[in-house]
Motif scaffolding. Structure first.
Motif, PDB file in Angstrom:
ATOM      1  N   CYS A  92       0.959  -1.166   0.188  1.00  0.00           N
ATOM      2  CA  CYS A  92       0.099   0.060   0.041  1.00  0.00           C
ATOM      3  C   CYS A  92       0.917   1.202  -0.165  1.00  0.00           C
ATOM      4  O   CYS A  92       1.976   1.320   0.724  1.00  0.00           O
ATOM      5  N   ALA A  93       0.480   2.101  -0.706  1.00  0.00           N
ATOM      6  CA  ALA A  93       1.258   3.360  -0.741  1.00  0.00           C
ATOM      7  C   ALA A  93       0.261   4.659  -0.653  1.00  0.00           C
ATOM      8  O   ALA A  93      -0.923   4.453  -1.149  1.00  0.00           O
ATOM      9  N   THR A  94       0.616   5.838  -0.166  1.00  0.00           N
ATOM     10  CA  THR A  94      -0.021   7.018   0.128  1.00  0.00           C
ATOM     11  C   THR A  94       0.611   8.178  -0.594  1.00  0.00           C
ATOM     12  O   THR A  94       1.848   8.278  -0.320  1.00  0.00           O
ATOM     13  N   ILE A  95      -0.169   8.790  -1.288  1.00  0.00           N
ATOM     14  CA  ILE A  95       0.616  10.223  -1.922  1.00  0.00           C
ATOM     15  C   ILE A  95      -0.244  11.169  -1.523  1.00  0.00           C
ATOM     16  O   ILE A  95      -1.334  11.325  -1.575  1.00  0.00           O
ATOM     17  N   VAL A  96       0.538  12.133  -0.562  1.00  0.00           N
ATOM     18  CA  VAL A  96      -0.160  13.378  -0.132  1.00  0.00           C
ATOM     19  C   VAL A  96      -0.077  14.537  -1.113  1.00  0.00           C
ATOM     20  O   VAL A  96       1.009  14.919  -1.557  1.00  0.00           O
ATOM     21  N   ALA A  97      -1.391  15.323  -1.288  1.00  0.00           N
ATOM     22  CA  ALA A  97      -1.419  16.321  -2.052  1.00  0.00           C
ATOM     23  C   ALA A  97      -1.427  17.536  -1.151  1.00  0.00           C
ATOM     24  O   ALA A  97      -2.338  17.692  -0.284  1.00  0.00           O
ATOM     25  N   VAL A  98      -0.630  18.478  -1.299  1.00  0.00           N
ATOM     26  CA  VAL A  98      -0.448  19.665  -0.766  1.00  0.00           C
ATOM     27  C   VAL A  98      -0.835  21.003  -1.215  1.00  0.00           C
ATOM     28  O   VAL A  98      -0.798  20.939  -2.434  1.00  0.00           O
ATOM     29  N   SER A  99      -0.893  21.981  -0.250  1.00  0.00           N
ATOM     30  CA  SER A  99      -1.294  23.566  -0.858  1.00  0.00           C
ATOM     31  C   SER A  99       0.124  24.242  -1.202  1.00  0.00           C
ATOM     32  O   SER A  99       0.960  23.897  -0.836  1.00  0.00           O
ATOM     33  N   GLU A 100      -0.136  25.073  -2.211  1.00  0.00           N
ATOM     34  CA  GLU A 100       0.935  25.853  -2.910  1.00  0.00           C
ATOM     35  C   GLU A 100       1.664  26.343  -1.729  1.00  0.00           C
ATOM     36  O   GLU A 100       0.748  27.069  -0.985  1.00  0.00           O
ATOM     37  N   GLY A 101       3.104  26.267  -1.522  1.00  0.00           N
ATOM     38  CA  GLY A 101       3.675  27.072  -0.512  1.00  0.00           C
ATOM     39  C   GLY A 101       4.053  26.131   0.773  1.00  0.00           C
ATOM     40  O   GLY A 101       4.691  26.592   1.417  1.00  0.00           O
ATOM     41  N   TYR A 102       3.184  25.110   0.973  1.00  0.00           N
ATOM     42  CA  TYR A 102       3.574  24.250   2.019  1.00  0.00           C
ATOM     43  C   TYR A 102       4.803  23.827   2.277  1.00  0.00           C
ATOM     44  O   TYR A 102       5.264  23.288   1.081  1.00  0.00           O
ATOM     45  N   PRO A 103       5.461  23.727   3.065  1.00  0.00           N
ATOM     46  CA  PRO A 103       5.166  23.725   4.739  1.00  0.00           C
ATOM     47  C   PRO A 103       5.392  25.139   4.929  1.00  0.00           C
ATOM     48  O   PRO A 103       5.148  25.459   6.423  1.00  0.00           O
ATOM     49  N   ALA A 104       5.678  26.065   4.083  1.00  0.00           N
ATOM     50  CA  ALA A 104       5.639  27.554   4.680  1.00  0.00           C
ATOM     51  C   ALA A 104       4.213  28.074   4.225  1.00  0.00           C
ATOM     52  O   ALA A 104       3.395  27.250   4.460  1.00  0.00           O
ATOM     53  N   ASP A 105       4.069  29.224   4.380  1.00  0.00           N
ATOM     54  CA  ASP A 105       2.490  29.852   4.203  1.00  0.00           C
ATOM     55  C   ASP A 105       2.061  29.439   3.160  1.00  0.00           C
ATOM     56  O   ASP A 105       2.382  29.213   1.826  1.00  0.00           O
TER      57      ASP A 105
END
Ligand code: AMP
Ligand code: GLY
Length: 434
Positions: free
Chosen positions: A334-347
């Motif tokens: 099993c694998a998971t891929i995290v979709a993040v917001s632009e700028g993360y992990p900063a603002d």
């Protein structure tokens, strides 16, 4: 039974998804939850650390079990609050006492615990402003790289790996004198740098007995090829090809068993998950850190692979019958891929509409879209509501297959500024397209 889950991240969506499948679960409530947990139960708008409000809700809704997702309420004593109150003492709390949560809440506490119980970990010393000058000398004599850790909870940001003595001295001063992480860095642990491959191992325990419920590798850096800033975790894979039976046996005898025996000897009440953050140096395991909860995004691969009814396991923790349980895993990777917001992990900005092509996504029988930082507005749009937004988990015949499938699913999801690492599992034959 009615169950209340505390938290609102990808970890909690994965836990909610698993708890909702239990034969024991009548009603599941999630406080505060996210747009994904709505598919598993009822979200309730109560703050994680508002113990009085949680108590009131639990009593009014006949809650028999509370599962605590994140560390903060545990470190603040949610277990003790319920256990020490006549009206709530019969509610089963899955999570350690405040004392047990110190394994995560204080690096100095956990280092001393490991030392007392002969658990392999990096050599270290701890300093406050009272012995600041001594600390500087210690750093000057220390080999580099050297690791500096704020003692308390610092939202995953309190660890600095300094490559030069000058960097280390500057960081030390920032932490202790300039209170970079506030109270959390008024005490600093300085430790030897360990070079190896990291892995996360998870157990459920009641302080008497334990069962390992999974292991995963987390990809913490924001950039492809493990570059750039540290994040909460950008993806995970399980099982781990390098975690052989022989190495797992070493982890159990050298780390897990002495930890559980230590909890027992020291009368530390601990009914819940314990997360061993390990590093394999040569052929030996060392503890980098303990956490008093499940990992995120590790939970998004550990829960799908765990075949047991999770509430059966929670009840076994409570009834002291863990020894009778046989843990069963899905053989698939099993694998998971995290979709993040632009700028993360900063603002980063929140409130972007997430578009799901649900008719396409429904075709992926071997994938699960877990929500992390999301919320639903009045119009039933799903909006981004955090840095880590979604975790797409997939099964595959091997890690590379599972990763490929999650990337396929991601083609049917979009929001402004969406970013994900396309090389999760790169050591295991996964090719980055960049
Ligand atoms: P922690 O918050 O203790 O998990 O540390 C965050 C990250 O820093 C870990 O996941 C490791 O990648 C790294 N780290 C912490 N301690 C050490 C160490 N002694 N040697 C090498 N890397 C470390
Ligand atoms: N993924 C690492 C953690 O949950 O702390």
């Amino acid at each position: 039974m009615n169950i209340l889950l505390l938290g609102s991240g990808g970890r909690e969506h994965a836990l909610a998804w698993k708890i909702a499948q239990s034969k024991h679960c009548e009603q599941l409530f999630i406080a505060p939850g996210n747009a994904g947990t709505l598919q598993c139960g009822k979200n309730i708008n109560i703050g994680l650390n508002d113990f009085e409000a949680i108590k009131k809700f639990a009593l009014e809704n006949n809650i028999e079990m509370i599962v605590v997702g994140p560390e903060e309420p545990l470190v603040k004593g949610v277990y003790d609050f319920f256990a020490n109150n006549d009206a709530t003492k019969n509610i089963i709390i899955i999570g350690p006492s405040a004392n047990g949560a110190q394994l995560e809440g204080s690096k100095a506490f956990s280092k001393k615990f490991m030392q007392r119980n002969n658990i392999p970990t990096a050599a270290y010393a701890e300093f406050t402003k009272d012995n600041f000058e001594e600390g500087k000398k210690y750093i000057q004599q220390h080999a580099t790289p050297v690791v500096l850790k704020a003692d308390g909870l610092a939202a995953g940001k309190g660890v600095v790996i300094a490559t030069t003595t000058e960097d280390a001295l500057n960081t030390f001063e920032e932490m202790i004198i300039n209170q970079q992480f506030g109270e959390a860095s008024s005490r600093v642990v300085i430790e030897e740098f360990l070079d190896g491959i990291e892995l996360s191992v998870f157990a459920l325990t009641n302080g008497n007995d334990y069962k390992v419920i999974g292991a995963a590798k987390d990809y913490k850096r924001i950039g492809v090829g493990d570059t750039g800033l540290n994040t909460g975790g950008m993806g995970c894979v399980s099982p781990l090809p390098f975690l052989t039976n022989a190495f797992m046996q070493k982890i159990e005898t050298k780390i897990i068993q002495p930890t559980i025996q230590g909890l027992q000897k020291e009368n530390i009440i601990y009914n819940g998950f314990i997360f061993f953050g390990l590093i394999k140096v040569g052929d030996e395991p060392f503890v980098i850190e303990y956490n008093c909860r499940m990992g995120d995004p590790e939970t998004e691969v550990v829960m799908p692979r765990l075949k047991n009814d999770i509430v059966d396991l929670f009840l076994a923790v409570h009834n002291n019958t863990l020894k009778d349980i046989v843990i069963e895993f899905d053989e698939r990777a099993c694998a998971t891929i995290v979709a993040v917001s632009e700028g993360y992990p900063a603002d980063y900005e929140k409130g972007k509409v997430i578009e799901f092509d649900n008719s396409a996504i429904r075709q992926f029988d071997n994938s699960i879209v877990f929500h992390a930082g999301t919320k639903m507005n009045d119009k039933k749009d799903v909006l981004t509501n955090g840095g880590r937004v979604l975790a797409i988990s997939s099964f595959g015949s091997n890690i590379a297959d599972a990763v490929r499938l999650s990337k396929e699913v991601l083609k049917h999801i979009c929001f402004e500024g969406m970013y994900f690492r396309d090389d999760i599992g790169y050591e295991f034959e996964v090719k980055s397209q960049n």
